[in-house]
Design a protein around this motif. Structure first.
Motif, mmCIF file in Angstrom:
data_model
loop_
_atom_site.group_PDB
_atom_site.id
_atom_site.type_symbol
_atom_site.label_atom_id
_atom_site.label_comp_id
_atom_site.label_asym_id
_atom_site.label_seq_id
_atom_site.Cartn_x
_atom_site.Cartn_y
_atom_site.Cartn_z
ATOM 1 N N ALA A 1 4.190 -3.490 1.687
ATOM 2 C CA ALA A 1 4.227 -4.499 0.627
ATOM 3 C C ALA A 1 5.435 -5.413 0.800
ATOM 4 O O ALA A 1 5.336 -6.635 0.619
ATOM 5 C CB ALA A 1 4.261 -3.817 -0.741
ATOM 6 N N GLN A 2 6.572 -4.848 1.169
ATOM 7 C CA GLN A 2 7.769 -5.656 1.397
ATOM 8 C C GLN A 2 7.568 -6.607 2.573
ATOM 9 O O GLN A 2 8.066 -7.734 2.557
ATOM 10 C CB GLN A 2 8.992 -4.759 1.627
ATOM 11 N N GLU A 3 6.834 -6.172 3.587
ATOM 12 C CA GLU A 3 6.529 -7.048 4.727
ATOM 13 C C GLU A 3 5.699 -8.243 4.283
ATOM 14 O O GLU A 3 5.948 -9.367 4.718
ATOM 15 C CB GLU A 3 5.778 -6.273 5.809
ATOM 16 N N VAL A 4 4.714 -7.987 3.430
ATOM 17 C CA VAL A 4 3.880 -9.080 2.915
ATOM 18 C C VAL A 4 4.753 -10.065 2.150
ATOM 19 O O VAL A 4 4.689 -11.278 2.369
ATOM 20 C CB VAL A 4 2.737 -8.542 2.019
ATOM 21 N N LEU A 5 5.583 -9.561 1.249
ATOM 22 C CA LEU A 5 6.446 -10.440 0.461
ATOM 23 C C LEU A 5 7.429 -11.206 1.342
ATOM 24 O O LEU A 5 7.682 -12.394 1.109
ATOM 25 C CB LEU A 5 7.198 -9.641 -0.607
ATOM 26 N N ALA A 6 7.974 -10.550 2.335
ATOM 27 C CA ALA A 6 8.909 -11.229 3.230
ATOM 28 C C ALA A 6 8.223 -12.375 3.967
ATOM 29 O O ALA A 6 8.812 -13.447 4.155
ATOM 30 C CB ALA A 6 9.501 -10.235 4.228
ATOM 31 N N GLU A 7 6.985 -12.173 4.355
ATOM 32 C CA GLU A 7 6.268 -13.215 5.092
ATOM 33 C C GLU A 7 5.954 -14.422 4.216
ATOM 34 O O GLU A 7 6.042 -15.555 4.665
ATOM 35 C CB GLU A 7 4.978 -12.632 5.692
ATOM 36 N N ILE A 8 5.615 -14.195 2.956
ATOM 37 C CA ILE A 8 5.228 -15.330 2.101
ATOM 38 C C ILE A 8 6.396 -15.933 1.334
ATOM 39 O O ILE A 8 6.224 -16.929 0.642
ATOM 40 C CB ILE A 8 4.084 -14.949 1.126
ATOM 41 N N THR A 9 7.581 -15.352 1.464
ATOM 42 C CA THR A 9 8.745 -15.919 0.789
ATOM 43 C C THR A 9 9.839 -16.308 1.774
ATOM 44 O O THR A 9 10.930 -16.671 1.360
ATOM 45 C CB THR A 9 9.339 -14.934 -0.241
ATOM 46 N N ARG B 1 -3.193 -2.409 3.078
ATOM 47 C CA ARG B 1 -4.498 -1.821 2.711
ATOM 48 C C ARG B 1 -4.656 -0.445 3.345
ATOM 49 O O ARG B 1 -5.158 0.486 2.714
ATOM 50 C CB ARG B 1 -5.632 -2.753 3.137
ATOM 51 N N GLY B 2 -4.212 -0.318 4.589
ATOM 52 C CA GLY B 2 -4.288 0.984 5.261
ATOM 53 C C GLY B 2 -3.434 2.042 4.587
ATOM 54 O O GLY B 2 -3.813 3.209 4.509
ATOM 55 N N ALA B 3 -2.279 1.633 4.076
ATOM 56 C CA ALA B 3 -1.406 2.582 3.379
ATOM 57 C C ALA B 3 -2.033 3.041 2.066
ATOM 58 O O ALA B 3 -1.797 4.162 1.614
ATOM 59 C CB ALA B 3 -0.041 1.945 3.129
ATOM 60 N N VAL C 1 -5.394 6.902 -0.746
ATOM 61 C CA VAL C 1 -5.474 7.026 -2.205
ATOM 62 C C VAL C 1 -6.847 6.563 -2.664
ATOM 63 O O VAL C 1 -7.510 7.213 -3.479
ATOM 64 C CB VAL C 1 -4.374 6.189 -2.894
ATOM 65 N N ALA C 2 -7.299 5.429 -2.149
ATOM 66 C CA ALA C 2 -8.578 4.852 -2.566
ATOM 67 C C ALA C 2 -9.753 5.762 -2.244
ATOM 68 O O ALA C 2 -10.737 5.807 -2.981
ATOM 69 C CB ALA C 2 -8.774 3.488 -1.905
ATOM 70 N N THR C 3 -9.650 6.505 -1.152
ATOM 71 C CA THR C 3 -10.742 7.389 -0.751
ATOM 72 C C THR C 3 -10.599 8.796 -1.318
ATOM 73 O O THR C 3 -11.470 9.636 -1.115
ATOM 74 C CB THR C 3 -10.819 7.482 0.786
ATOM 75 N N GLY C 4 -9.484 9.052 -2.014
ATOM 76 C CA GLY C 4 -9.276 10.365 -2.610
ATOM 77 C C GLY C 4 -8.716 11.390 -1.644
ATOM 78 O O GLY C 4 -8.681 12.579 -1.957
ATOM 79 N N ALA D 1 -6.072 2.048 -6.528
ATOM 80 C CA ALA D 1 -5.942 1.695 -5.113
ATOM 81 C C ALA D 1 -7.154 0.901 -4.637
ATOM 82 O O ALA D 1 -7.014 -0.060 -3.875
ATOM 83 C CB ALA D 1 -5.753 2.950 -4.266
ATOM 84 N N GLN D 2 -8.348 1.286 -5.080
ATOM 85 C CA GLN D 2 -9.550 0.534 -4.704
ATOM 86 C C GLN D 2 -9.467 -0.900 -5.208
ATOM 87 O O GLN D 2 -9.796 -1.851 -4.489
ATOM 88 C CB GLN D 2 -10.802 1.216 -5.264
ATOM 89 N N SER D 3 -9.022 -1.067 -6.433
ATOM 90 C CA SER D 3 -8.875 -2.402 -7.005
ATOM 91 C C SER D 3 -7.835 -3.215 -6.238
ATOM 92 O O SER D 3 -8.031 -4.417 -5.972
ATOM 93 C CB SER D 3 -8.483 -2.273 -8.479
ATOM 94 N N ALA D 4 -6.711 -2.597 -5.889
ATOM 95 C CA ALA D 4 -5.665 -3.283 -5.132
ATOM 96 C C ALA D 4 -6.197 -3.722 -3.768
ATOM 97 O O ALA D 4 -5.945 -4.853 -3.341
ATOM 98 C CB ALA D 4 -4.447 -2.375 -4.981
ATOM 99 N N ILE D 5 -6.936 -2.866 -3.105
ATOM 100 C CA ILE D 5 -7.499 -3.206 -1.778
ATOM 101 C C ILE D 5 -8.479 -4.358 -1.910
ATOM 102 O O ILE D 5 -8.457 -5.294 -1.095
ATOM 103 C CB ILE D 5 -8.132 -1.966 -1.126
ATOM 104 N N ARG D 6 -9.341 -4.331 -2.933
ATOM 105 C CA ARG D 6 -10.274 -5.450 -3.137
ATOM 106 C C ARG D 6 -9.500 -6.751 -3.378
ATOM 107 O O ARG D 6 -9.853 -7.791 -2.824
ATOM 108 C CB ARG D 6 -11.200 -5.169 -4.332
ATOM 109 N N GLY D 7 -8.456 -6.694 -4.183
ATOM 110 C CA GLY D 7 -7.661 -7.887 -4.453
ATOM 111 C C GLY D 7 -6.980 -8.414 -3.201
ATOM 112 O O GLY D 7 -6.975 -9.636 -2.963
ATOM 113 N N LEU D 8 -6.446 -7.520 -2.396
ATOM 114 C CA LEU D 8 -5.783 -7.932 -1.151
ATOM 115 C C LEU D 8 -6.785 -8.557 -0.176
ATOM 116 O O LEU D 8 -6.471 -9.524 0.505
ATOM 117 C CB LEU D 8 -5.089 -6.743 -0.494
#
Length: 136
Positions: free
Chosen positions: A77-85, A103-105, A109-112, A125-132
């Motif tokens: 998540a920090q990598e994503v933020l670093a790239e867009i900021t 998403r891989g991380a 969780v999403a699959t249980g 986690a499923q919702s977060a992956i869909r949003g991403l």
């Protein structure tokens, strides 16, 4: 000859160096502290992604992940933020890879499959992956 003396401070912490961007709560078990994760401007067109990832980071500790899984998700998540900021425009390939890593991380969780996750963490986690997926 003067030997250095040891001084004990019992009333609070003593800092012998810079402590910028730090937060401390002394003798207070109910303190709530917040800190903005990134003060840089978000690259145009990536505001929704920044909001989603920042919220994901905020909720991540409550997901009940193991230390390693949580650290992996936080790092991605920090990598994503670093790239867009960052000071330059986000590089599309690097951003896609960072989001894919995030998403891989979250996938165990999403699959249980992640042991120790909190109730509701799988749906979160499923919702977060869909949003991403929809933002990149």
């Amino acid at each position: 000859m003067n030997d250095p003396q040891q001084v004990h401070h019992y009333d609070g912490p003593v800092f012998n160096g810079g402590v910028s961007n730090s937060q401390f709560a002394w003798n207070n078990e109910t303190a709530t502290q917040n800190q903005q994760l990134n003060n840089n401007a978000v690259a145009e067109g990536h505001e929704a992604l920044a909001t989603l990832v920042t919220e994901l980071l905020r909720q991540l500790p409550a997901a009940g992940l193991g230390d390693r899984e949580r650290e992996d998700a936080e790092s991605a998540a920090q990598e994503v933020l670093a790239e867009i900021t960052g000071p330059e425009s986000p590089e599309p390939g690097r951003l896609r890879r960072a989001v894919t890593t995030l998403r891989g991380a979250l996938a165990p969780v999403a699959t249980g499959l992640a042991a120790g996750t909190a109730v509701g963490a799988q749906e979160w986690a499923q919702s977060a992956i869909r949003g991403l997926t929809g933002l990149v």
